[in-house]
Design a protein around this motif. Structure first.
Motif, short mmCIF file in Angstrom:
data_model
loop_
_atom_site.label_atom_id
_atom_site.label_comp_id
_atom_site.label_asym_id
_atom_site.label_seq_id
_atom_site.Cartn_x
_atom_site.Cartn_y
_atom_site.Cartn_z
N HIS A 71 0.85 -1.20 0.00
CA HIS A 71 0.00 0.00 0.00
C HIS A 71 0.88 1.24 0.00
CE1 HIS A 71 -3.50 2.48 0.70
NE2 HIS A 71 -2.84 3.08 1.67
N VAL A 72 0.57 2.17 -0.89
CA VAL A 72 1.28 3.44 -0.98
C VAL A 72 0.32 4.55 -0.60
CG1 VAL A 72 2.51 5.04 -2.50
CG2 VAL A 72 2.74 2.56 -2.85
N THR A 73 0.67 5.32 0.42
CA THR A 73 -0.15 6.47 0.78
C THR A 73 0.32 7.66 -0.03
OG1 THR A 73 1.30 7.06 2.61
CG2 THR A 73 -0.59 5.66 3.13
N ALA A 74 -0.61 8.47 -0.47
CA ALA A 74 -0.28 9.66 -1.26
C ALA A 74 -1.05 10.85 -0.72
CB ALA A 74 -0.61 9.43 -2.73
N ASP A 75 -0.34 11.92 -0.43
CA ASP A 75 -0.98 13.14 0.05
C ASP A 75 -1.77 13.77 -1.09
OD1 ASP A 75 0.33 12.75 2.45
OD2 ASP A 75 2.00 14.07 1.93
N ASP A 76 -2.78 14.55 -0.72
CA ASP A 76 -3.50 15.33 -1.72
C ASP A 76 -2.57 16.44 -2.22
OD1 ASP A 76 -5.76 13.82 -1.45
OD2 ASP A 76 -6.78 15.21 -0.10
N VAL A 77 -2.49 16.58 -3.52
CA VAL A 77 -1.65 17.61 -4.12
C VAL A 77 -2.53 18.59 -4.89
CG1 VAL A 77 0.39 16.13 -4.25
CG2 VAL A 77 -1.23 16.16 -6.15
N GLU A 78 -2.03 19.80 -5.04
CA GLU A 78 -2.79 20.81 -5.77
C GLU A 78 -2.43 20.84 -7.24
OE1 GLU A 78 -3.11 24.60 -3.92
OE2 GLU A 78 -3.31 23.72 -1.93
N GLU A 79 -1.24 20.34 -7.58
CA GLU A 79 -0.84 20.21 -8.98
C GLU A 79 -0.09 18.90 -9.13
OE1 GLU A 79 3.27 22.73 -9.19
OE2 GLU A 79 1.40 23.88 -9.25
N SER A 80 -0.05 18.39 -10.35
CA SER A 80 0.55 17.08 -10.60
C SER A 80 2.03 17.06 -10.24
CB SER A 80 0.39 16.71 -12.08
OG SER A 80 -0.98 16.57 -12.39
N ILE A 81 2.45 15.95 -9.65
CA ILE A 81 3.86 15.74 -9.31
C ILE A 81 4.31 14.46 -9.99
CG2 ILE A 81 5.45 15.23 -7.44
CD1 ILE A 81 3.84 17.05 -5.68
N THR A 82 5.45 14.55 -10.66
CA THR A 82 5.98 13.40 -11.40
C THR A 82 7.35 13.04 -10.83
OG1 THR A 82 4.83 14.15 -13.38
CG2 THR A 82 6.58 12.55 -13.69
#
Length: 193
Positions: A71-82
């Motif tokens: 499982h990978v947790t991901a924070d909410d972002v306001e713009e795409s992150i690559t």
């Protein structure tokens, strides 16, 4: 939940097969599908992704011909992150990179719920009925619930108690009858509420 599928030991020992790119807009999982002998897998996010993505452990043991989900947790972002996810097997003998893009969560659809203004304040409560009305309601309630024989028996007991108190002319008996009358009246009134 989106899943990044990674094939292990498919073509050769410690081989890794994974897509070139993967996109998610929140938490996701990495499915480590082992087609051969048991193996150790190391997962690592580069600096860009490491700011918004995290996993509990970086080293994972995958049994023979089994699948392990990470499982990978991901924070909410306001713009795409690559960034890149580095997948390593065979203690560094084979490495594969996957370009991962974390997008902002989709905008919530505007399902507006209209609430009537009448519900903005609590409803008005009617005033309590006067004691005489409560007593009348209690009698009606007793009759409606089929308690008429019990009420008649109670009334007979009260009349007998009062007659006994007047006949004996004892203060203790009079007080006892008064207590019984008070409790009986209170029970009738409370039953009406």
């Amino acid at each position: 939940m989106p899943t990044l599928s990674v094939e292990l030991n498919g073509d050769a020992v410690h081989s890794i097969r994974a897509p070139d790119r993967f996109e998610a807009s929140g938490p996701f999982s990495v499915a480590l599908e082992n087609l051969g002998r048991s193996t150790h897998v190391h997962l690592h996010f580069d600096d860009e992704l490491d700011r918004v993505c995290s996993i509990g452990e970086t080293n994972h043991y995958v049994d023979d011909e089994s699948t392990r989900r990470v499982h990978v947790t991901a924070d909410d972002v306001e713009e795409s992150i690559t960034g890149k996810l580095k997948i390593v097997t065979g203690y560094g003998s084979n490495t594969r990179y996957v370009d991962v893009r974390v997008d902002p969560p989709p905008a919530a659809e505007a399902d507006e719920i209209v609430v009537d203004e009448a519900f903005a304040e609590p409803p008005e409560r009617p005033p309590d009925p006067p004691p005489r009305q409560r007593a009348a309601n209690a009698v009606v309630g007793v009759v409606e619930r089929g308690g008429l024989p019990a009420a008649a028996l109670g009334l007979l007991a009260v009349v007998a108690g009062v007659a006994f108190a007047l006949t004996v002319e004892s203060v203790v008996v009079s007080v006892a009858v008064g207590v019984v009358l008070t409790v009986s009246l209170a029970a009738v009134l409370l039953g009406a509420v």
